[in-house]
Structures are given as C-alpha cells and as structure tokens.
Design an enzyme around this catalytic site. Structure first.
Site, PDB file in Angstrom:
ATOM      1  N   GLN A 243      44.004  68.567  52.800  1.00 32.61           N
ATOM      2  CA  GLN A 243      44.041  69.923  52.244  1.00 32.61           C
ATOM      3  C   GLN A 243      44.820  70.869  53.162  1.00 32.61           C
ATOM      4  OE1 GLN A 243      42.888  69.922  49.316  1.00 32.61           O
ATOM      5  NE2 GLN A 243      43.166  72.078  48.791  1.00 32.61           N
TER       6      GLN A 243
ATOM      7  N   GLU B 202      31.056  45.960  55.100  1.00 27.29           N
ATOM      8  CA  GLU B 202      29.929  45.736  56.033  1.00 27.29           C
ATOM      9  C   GLU B 202      28.686  46.490  55.573  1.00 27.29           C
ATOM     10  OE1 GLU B 202      30.585  43.427  57.848  1.00 27.29           O
ATOM     11  OE2 GLU B 202      32.747  43.501  58.210  1.00 27.29           O
TER      12      GLU B 202
ATOM     13  N   THR C  63      38.986  38.982  54.405  1.00 28.79           N
ATOM     14  CA  THR C  63      39.916  39.728  55.254  1.00 28.79           C
ATOM     15  C   THR C  63      40.561  38.824  56.302  1.00 28.79           C
ATOM     16  OG1 THR C  63      38.703  41.772  54.933  1.00 28.79           O
ATOM     17  CG2 THR C  63      40.085  41.662  56.889  1.00 28.79           C
TER      18      THR C  63
ATOM     19  N   GLU D 117      31.014  37.181  47.213  1.00 23.86           N
ATOM     20  CA  GLU D 117      31.497  36.482  46.010  1.00 23.86           C
ATOM     21  C   GLU D 117      31.638  37.486  44.875  1.00 23.86           C
ATOM     22  OE1 GLU D 117      28.752  33.287  45.242  1.00 23.86           O
ATOM     23  OE2 GLU D 117      29.091  32.416  47.238  1.00 23.86           O
TER      24      GLU D 117
ATOM     25  N   GLY E   2      48.469  70.490  52.958  1.00 29.25           N
ATOM     26  CA  GLY E   2      49.054  70.857  51.671  1.00 29.25           C
ATOM     27  C   GLY E   2      49.821  69.688  51.077  1.00 29.25           C
TER      28      GLY E   2
HETATM   29  C1  LIG Z   1      38.958  45.710  51.932  1.00 32.28           C
HETATM   30  C2  LIG Z   1      37.706  44.883  51.914  1.00 32.28           C
HETATM   31  C3  LIG Z   1      37.560  43.873  52.847  1.00 32.28           C
HETATM   32  C4  LIG Z   1      36.423  43.062  52.842  1.00 32.28           C
HETATM   33  N1  LIG Z   1      36.335  42.019  53.723  1.00 32.28           N
HETATM   34  C5  LIG Z   1      35.345  41.101  53.572  1.00 32.28           C
HETATM   35  C6  LIG Z   1      35.350  39.892  54.351  1.00 32.28           C
HETATM   36  O1  LIG Z   1      36.204  39.686  55.217  1.00 32.28           O
HETATM   37  N2  LIG Z   1      34.395  38.969  54.095  1.00 32.28           N
HETATM   38  C7  LIG Z   1      33.418  39.179  53.175  1.00 32.28           C
HETATM   39  O2  LIG Z   1      32.581  38.302  53.002  1.00 32.28           O
HETATM   40  N3  LIG Z   1      33.364  40.331  52.442  1.00 32.28           N
HETATM   41  C8  LIG Z   1      34.321  41.280  52.607  1.00 32.28           C
HETATM   42  N4  LIG Z   1      34.316  42.434  51.855  1.00 32.28           N
HETATM   43  C9  LIG Z   1      33.250  42.635  50.891  1.00 32.28           C
HETATM   44  C10 LIG Z   1      32.365  43.829  51.177  1.00 32.28           C
HETATM   45  O3  LIG Z   1      31.496  43.578  52.243  1.00 32.28           O
HETATM   46  C11 LIG Z   1      31.638  44.177  49.865  1.00 32.28           C
HETATM   47  O4  LIG Z   1      32.615  44.711  48.992  1.00 32.28           O
HETATM   48  C12 LIG Z   1      30.516  45.155  50.052  1.00 32.28           C
HETATM   49  O5  LIG Z   1      29.447  44.582  50.782  1.00 32.28           O
HETATM   50  C13 LIG Z   1      29.957  45.645  48.706  1.00 32.28           C
HETATM   51  O6  LIG Z   1      29.739  44.591  47.826  1.00 32.28           O
HETATM   52  P1  LIG Z   1      30.341  44.652  46.330  1.00 32.28           P
HETATM   53  O7  LIG Z   1      31.764  45.029  46.445  1.00 32.28           O
HETATM   54  O8  LIG Z   1      30.028  43.376  45.647  1.00 32.28           O
HETATM   55  O9  LIG Z   1      29.581  45.846  45.630  1.00 32.28           O
HETATM   56  P2  LIG Z   1      28.167  45.754  44.889  1.00 32.28           P
HETATM   57  O10 LIG Z   1      27.178  45.081  45.772  1.00 32.28           O
HETATM   58  O11 LIG Z   1      28.377  45.185  43.527  1.00 32.28           O
HETATM   59  O12 LIG Z   1      27.805  47.278  44.774  1.00 32.28           O
HETATM   60  C14 LIG Z   1      28.314  48.100  43.733  1.00 32.28           C
HETATM   61  C15 LIG Z   1      27.642  49.463  43.847  1.00 32.28           C
HETATM   62  O13 LIG Z   1      26.222  49.314  43.722  1.00 32.28           O
HETATM   63  C16 LIG Z   1      25.569  49.889  44.834  1.00 32.28           C
HETATM   64  N5  LIG Z   1      24.369  49.144  45.176  1.00 32.28           N
HETATM   65  C17 LIG Z   1      24.225  47.794  45.301  1.00 32.28           C
HETATM   66  N6  LIG Z   1      22.990  47.492  45.683  1.00 32.28           N
HETATM   67  C18 LIG Z   1      22.327  48.666  45.821  1.00 32.28           C
HETATM   68  C19 LIG Z   1      20.995  49.021  46.207  1.00 32.28           C
HETATM   69  N7  LIG Z   1      20.095  48.105  46.557  1.00 32.28           N
HETATM   70  N8  LIG Z   1      20.665  50.344  46.218  1.00 32.28           N
HETATM   71  C20 LIG Z   1      21.576  51.283  45.882  1.00 32.28           C
HETATM   72  N9  LIG Z   1      22.829  50.999  45.521  1.00 32.28           N
HETATM   73  C21 LIG Z   1      23.196  49.720  45.493  1.00 32.28           C
HETATM   74  C22 LIG Z   1      26.597  49.805  45.958  1.00 32.28           C
HETATM   75  O14 LIG Z   1      26.309  50.738  46.987  1.00 32.28           O
HETATM   76  C23 LIG Z   1      27.867  50.123  45.223  1.00 32.28           C
HETATM   77  O15 LIG Z   1      27.989  51.503  45.073  1.00 32.28           O
HETATM   78  C24 LIG Z   1      35.406  43.296  51.881  1.00 32.28           C
HETATM   79  C25 LIG Z   1      35.555  44.336  50.954  1.00 32.28           C
HETATM   80  C26 LIG Z   1      36.689  45.125  50.972  1.00 32.28           C
HETATM   81  C27 LIG Z   1      36.837  46.211  49.952  1.00 32.28           C
END
Ligand SMILES: Cc1cc2nc3c(=O)[nH]c(=O)nc-3n(C[C@H](O)[C@H](O)[C@H](O)COP(=O)(O)OP(=O)(O)OC[C@H]3O[C@@H](n4cnc5c(N)ncnc54)[C@H](O)[C@@H]3O)c2cc1C
Length: 387
Positions: A336, A363, A155, A124, A339
């Site tokens: 790289q 994931e 997705t 979400e 080029g």
């Molecule tokens: C192309 C794409 C397809 C996707 N497909 C699906 C799908 O089909 N279904 C679905 O449900 N989801 C899907 N996702 C969601 C995806 O699983 C999430 O984007 C991912 O789990 C990260 O969550 P977030 O984007 O909310 O980042 P956030 O959780 O907000 O994280 C932001 C940053 O904070 C860091 N962070 C967060 N918690 C910690 C911690 N405890 N320690 C250290 N660092 C932390 C993260 O590593 C990241 O760098 C998809 C995402 C993308 C980009």
C-alpha cells in the site's frame, strides 16, 4: 544475546546483504533460477560462513548452532525473497538420534556435507492438516517394504536425491500405525505425476509424486514401525519456529524499504512520510514485528534451556501463528505504501506479498496452530505456556 550470538547474526546479515539480495529480481524474472555459477557460489559461500547445516551436531560435520543462533540466522535469510536464502541448509535434525550406522553414512553425513539433499512427502490429496488420514501404505515383503501412494506439494523434489516418505503399515503387528522411510529418488516406481505452478517464484518446485509399489530395503525404515508421527511432530516444531524467524526478517526488510520509500516519495508537495495514514501503517508494523521477534527469541531460548516438549510445541505454534500473520499484514501495508510500484514484480513488497502467504498454510495452517494452542491451554493453563 552473547557476543558469539551477535557475531553469527552479523555474519548472516552480511551474507544476505552482500551476496543474495542483489540477485532477487533476476531470480524472480527467471522462474527463480540463477545462473549455475552464481547458485554454486551462494552455496559454497554459505558453507564457508558456517551455514551449511546449522542445525546438525558438530561431531557429524554440522555447524552445531544453538536453537537461538539458528533463529538469528533464519531471521536474516528471511530478509531475502525467492528462496535465495535456502542455501542455508537445515537437514533433518531429528534423524541422527534414531539413524542406524548405515543410515548415518548413506544419507545423514553426505547431506550435512552438501553432497545429498532431502525432501518430505507426507501430504496427500485427501490428507493435509489431518495427517492421520493419509492413505499411503507400506507392506512388509521379506527383507523389504513395498511403498505405495501419491504425495502432494513435495518441496524441493526437483533438486533432492532422497525423500522421506510417510505411510501407514498395511499389515503385521503394527498395522495402521505410521512409519517413515527414506527413499532414493531414483528408486524404480518413484514418479513425478506433475509439477504445478505456485504463487511464489522459486528454483525449488513442489511436484506431486507417485510411489508405485516402490521396493526399499527394510534398512530404509527410520526408527521403528509406529514412530512416523513422532518425527513429523519434531520436524513441525522446528520448522514452525524457523518460519516465525524468517517472517520476522521479512517484516524488518519490508519496514526498512517502505520507510525509505516513504521518506523520498513526494505527493501534494510533501513527503508521504508526513501523512499520518502512512506513519501509522509503519508504526503498527514495527510494533507487531517487535512482539513477534520477542516471542520467537523467547521460544528458542526455552528450547535451548530444555523446557517441557509440550510447552515447546505450543510456543512454536504461538510464534508461527503470530509471526506469519504479522508478516502478511506488514507485506500488505508495504504494498500500500509503495502504491502502484508495490504491484510490480521487481518490487520487494510485491514479491513478499505473494511469498509470505504460504507461511500461514505450510507446516500447519493458522487454524491448526490455534487448535494446538487451545488444546495446550486447556490442558496446562495459560501460565505454563507464557513462561
Ligand atoms: C508451497 C507448499 C509447499 C509444501 N511443502 C510440503 C512438503 O514439502 N511436504 C509435505 O508433506 N507437505 C507440504 N505442503 C503441504 C502443507 O503442509 C499443507 O498444504 C498444509 O498442511 C495444509 O493442508 P491442506 O492443504 O491439505 O489443507 P486442508 O487440511 O484441506 O485445510 C483446508 C482448510 O481447512 C482448515 N482446517 C483443516 N482442519 C481444520 C481444523 N481442525 N480446524 C479448523 N480449520 C481446519 C485449514 O486451516 C484450511 O483453511 C506444502 C504446501 C504448500 C502450499
């Protein structure tokens, strides 16, 4: 690798080489979409070759491959860009064990036959890594549940006809616990909010979906109330290993292509393959690829041997973390070496440079994998995780 394993690997490689790779550039320049007859042929061919539902049991109509064999197939389809390898399907393998006879007939078996397609709605706006922060709710109302929430990055939602929807129970004995539901996409109240653009160019989109008081029969609950997170973890484990495998395939392709280019390209009167700066980029890439591949293969074998599920969980994180970071480094080096050509969308390195970036995010981000690995390290010690 047994003779059967090697034969499956060869079959998958030939499919990618003979059918898929030639369509990459056309897909890239057409928003990921191929002419329908070509896409249908790829799908049909994947099924004929035994890659229709590689992770599903044979008695349900799946291909029944071992985890190691699945890794071999996924590694090969990782060699092609633009998601063209996604014609190799991996439906929800955690589902048959918990599905009711009605769910098996309505969703599981038709999905295995290629007549239906699923997508996952867990993330979400305010809950990604922290899955427990989801705000979507499921409220029991007689013999139905009423589902409410907004899901991001779903997705394949543009191609799927049913969606796994994760929510927290709003009331009742299990209030606050997670539950997973299967929802047909044409159920009233399921709505596309918008379809954002992403870095990669795929036919599969990742729309934001709203669930506005979607009423589904109680029979659409998967497993029991409170089981939601268990299935998500099982899916994560599986998909993390498959990401590692696809990253190995991508890195191998990039190394092959960059090596061939380096051999041919002349600068300062010599082949650029004679420059150590170029050689070392390729040498580092090959070294890291081998390490990632060994980790991935070993993890898959361990899963086939039935190692402890917590150890599997940590090892899938190890393989995904290392494999995805490795492939991103390899793609960067390949750009790289190419080029200026490496910055052109018609070049495989440019496409992988964009496409592989998400493997460090979806994931579970690389940071989340490290959290899991460190947690297991402190609980079990290094030796238990290195077997
Ligand atoms: C192309 C794409 C397809 C996707 N497909 C699906 C799908 O089909 N279904 C679905 O449900 N989801 C899907 N996702 C969601 C995806 O699983 C999430 O984007 C991912 O789990 C990260 O969550 P977030 O984007 O909310 O980042 P956030 O959780 O907000 O994280 C932001 C940053 O904070 C860091 N962070 C967060 N918690 C910690 C911690 N405890 N320690 C250290 N660092 C932390 C993260 O590593 C990241 O760098 C998809 C995402 C993308 C980009």
């Amino acid at each position: 690798m047994s003779e059967r394993d090697a034969e499956i690997q060869r079959r998958a490689r030939a499919f990618v080489e003979d059918e898929l790779i030639q369509w990459e550039v056309q897909a890239e320049l057409a928003d990921g979409v191929l002419p329908p007859e070509v896409a249908e042929r790829h799908d049909r061919r994947a099924r004929e070759l035994g890659f229709g539902a590689i992770n599903m049991p044979k008695d349900l109509g799946g291909d029944g491959l071992t985890m190691f064999q699945q890794v071999l197939v996924q590694e090969q389809i990782g060699r092609v860009t633009n998601g063209l390898g996604w014609v190799v399907h991996t439906p929800a393998a955690w589902l048959p064990e918990v599905a009711t006879p009605h769910q098996l007939e309505t969703w599981v078996k038709p999905t295995i036959r290629g007549e239906r397609m699923e997508c996952y709605a867990i993330t979400e706006e305010g809950a990604g890594s922290d899955v427990d922060a989801i705000e979507a709710t499921a409220r029991r109302d007689g013999d139905r549940y009423v589902l409410k929430g907004e899901k991001w990055h779903v997705t394949s939602a543009n191609l799927a006809d049913h969606v796994f929807f994760q929510a927290k129970l709003a009331d009742g004995a299990n209030a606050g616990a997670h539950a997973l539901f299967v929802v047909d996409m044409d159920t009233p109240g399921v709505r596309v909010v918008r379809t954002p653009e992403y870095s990669h160019t795929l036919a599969h989109h990742h729309p934001i979906l709203a669930f506005d008081d979607v009423r589904v029969p109680a029979a659409n609950l998967l497993g029991a109330e409170g089981d939601g997170m268990r299935y998500v973890h099982e899916w994560f484990r599986y998909e993390r290993l498959m990401i590692a495998a696809r990253c190995c395939g991508a890195a191998e392709r990039l190394i092959d292509e960059a090596t061939a280019f380096a051999r041919d390209r002349q600068a300062f009167g010599r082949s650029i393959s004679e420059f150590q700066a170029v050689q070392f980029m390729l040498a580092d890439s090959l070294t890291e690829l081998w390490a990632a591949r060994l980790m991935t293969y070993r993890t898959a074998h361990g899963m086939d041997e039935g190692v402890d599920v917590k150890v599997q969980h940590a090892q899938c994180s190890l393989a995904k973390l290392y494999g995805s970071e490795m492939a991103n480094r390899v793609a960067d080096r390949a750009v790289q070496i190419f080029g200026g050509r490496g910055y052109m969308r018609e070049n495989v390195a440019e496409r992988f440079y964009r496409e592989l970036r998400v493997d460090r995010i979806w994931e579970g981000t690389s940071e989340v994998q490290r959290v899991i690995i460190a947690d297991q390290l402190f609980k079990r010690g290094a030796q238990a995780l290195l077997d």
